[in-house]
Design an enzyme around this catalytic site. Structure first.
Site, PDB file in Angstrom:
ATOM      1  CB  THR A 133      -2.084  -0.297   1.710  1.00 16.17           C
ATOM      2  OG1 THR A 133      -2.480  -1.405   0.907  1.00 16.17           O
ATOM      3  CG2 THR A 133      -2.027  -0.718   3.170  1.00 16.17           C
ATOM      4  CE  LYS A 158      -1.004  -3.465   5.903  1.00 13.80           C
ATOM      5  NZ  LYS A 158      -0.874  -4.939   5.932  1.00 13.80           N
ATOM      6  CG  ASP A 186      -4.060  -6.538   7.067  1.00 10.53           C
ATOM      7  OD1 ASP A 186      -4.245  -7.432   7.913  1.00 10.53           O
ATOM      8  OD2 ASP A 186      -3.098  -6.543   6.270  1.00 10.53           O
ATOM      9  CG  ASP A 235      -2.147 -12.124   4.665  1.00 12.28           C
ATOM     10  OD1 ASP A 235      -1.522 -12.942   3.960  1.00 12.28           O
ATOM     11  OD2 ASP A 235      -1.778 -10.937   4.770  1.00 12.28           O
ATOM     12  CE  LYS A 257      -0.355 -10.414   1.621  1.00 12.91           C
ATOM     13  NZ  LYS A 257       0.142  -9.894   2.933  1.00 12.91           N
ATOM     14  CG  ASP A 307      -3.164  -5.088  -0.900  1.00 15.23           C
ATOM     15  OD1 ASP A 307      -2.660  -4.063  -1.401  1.00 15.23           O
ATOM     16  OD2 ASP A 307      -2.866  -5.506   0.243  1.00 15.23           O
TER      17      ASP A 307
END
Length: 338
Positions: A133, A158, A186, A235, A257, A307
């Site tokens: 990332t 990001k 993202d 997400d 997650k 990720d």
């Protein structure tokens, strides 16, 4: 360290918090942070210890202390033999349940002399390709970091909310630096629908494979009927199975997650339910150690996008930790978890 003791014959709960410095400041659309705060739950039963880790908040000590207190309050239930089913009935999804759920899986595997994968009825995990990332920075700095991470063939970028023109420069710079890399972006819920309509065709032209959480959670109804030229991934809009119906028809993928689902138990069930609903799977992480990545790695065995690079962003990791080589993350050793 905070310790909740029980009689020797009963399981006992031990909890502690750790402040983990990052290698460098990390910026997303909502904030920038310099360290990560994690909370670890350990359940001791005879000669065996089961462990789980959660990240309540990157930088808020009040939230960390709230989680610590909530875990402390469960010490009696642990001593009375709390199991995963009772835990799910006792607590809502979230980081507190995640730490305990993963500790219970780990403890049972050690007590039975087997693996968590076997307990869950899943094949033994194998090494998987994970993204690296890139936090928000100048286009040049992000491109230079992408070049340094040449072993990572998948990169997550990001992006910065209202900085949509600069965001395109960032992605274009990374694409020039890494023409063959798979890119996902993202927005961390930082866009409006108008920005998404502007950004998606341009990102498609840059070969972006996935856009993660473009709109704020709870404000993504306009996605129904929108034909994005780049697949969209929920997400924060998808926490557990209860939020799955609202995602169908708006997103092509969900990011699972464990701090959102409340642990491995719900994460595995959510993965099955999402696949049954025709959704693709991404498995993500907070900025935690290998102890948090290990159970997520099991869920990721059936994921298209992975990720699990949290330990690469922090300045310290557990020993033994997850092994990262050539853009791949390898399964955890039993001494770590599972």
């Amino acid at each position: 360290m905070t310790t909740a003791s029980a009689p020797a014959q009963c399981p006992s709960l031990h909890i502690f918090a750790e402040n983990l410095p990052l290698h460098e400041p990390f910026r997303i659309s909502r904030m920038a942070f310099h360290h990560s705060q994690v909370v670890v739950a350990e359940i001791l039963a005879g000669d065996h210890v089961g462990r789980g880790e959660c990240e309540p908040h990157e930088s808020d000590p009040v939230e960390r202390d709230r989680v610590m207190a909530a875990l402390w309050a469960l010490s009696g239930a642990v001593a009375d033999g709390l199991d995963r089913a009772a835990l799910a009935a006792l607590l809502p999804a979230g980081p507190i349940r995640n730490a305990l759920d993963c500790a219970l899986w780990d403890l049972e595997a050690k007590q039975r002399g087997t693996s968590v994968a076997a307990l869950a009825g899943r094949p033994a995990p194998v090494a998987l390709p994970t993204v690296f990332t890139l936090g928000i920075d100048t286009p040049r700095a992000m491109a230079e970091k992408a070049e340094r991470m040449a072993a990572w063939t998948r990169l997550k970028i990001k992006l910065g909310g209202e900085e949509n023109a600069l965001d395109l420069e960032r992605v274009a710079a990374v694409r020039r630096a890494r023409p063959g890399a798979e890119l996902i972006v993202d927005a961390n819920g930082g866009w409006t629908m108008d920005i998404l309509r502007q950004m998606a065709p341009a990102l498609a032209g840059l070969g972006v494979a996935l856009i993660e959480q473009p709109l704020p959670p709870g404000k993504d109804a306009p996605l129904a009927g929108y034909a994005s030229p780049v697949p969209l991934c929920a997400d924060e809009s998808c926490l557990d199975r209860s939020s799955l119906p609202a995602v169908v028809g708006r997103y092509a993928y969900i990011n699972i997650k464990l701090d959102k689902t409340g642990g491995l138990t719900e994460a595995l069930a959510l993965s099955d339910a999402a696949e049954a609903a025709g959704l693709g799977i991404m498995v993500g992480c907070m900025t935690g150690t290998s102890l948090a990545m290990a159970p997520a790695h099991l869920v990721a065995q059936r994921a298209r996008f992975i990720d699990l690079d949290g330990p690469l962003l922090i300045g310290w990791d557990r020993r033994p930790g997850m092994r990262y080589e050539g853009g791949m993350v390898h399964p955890a050793e039993p001494a770590l978890w599972g």
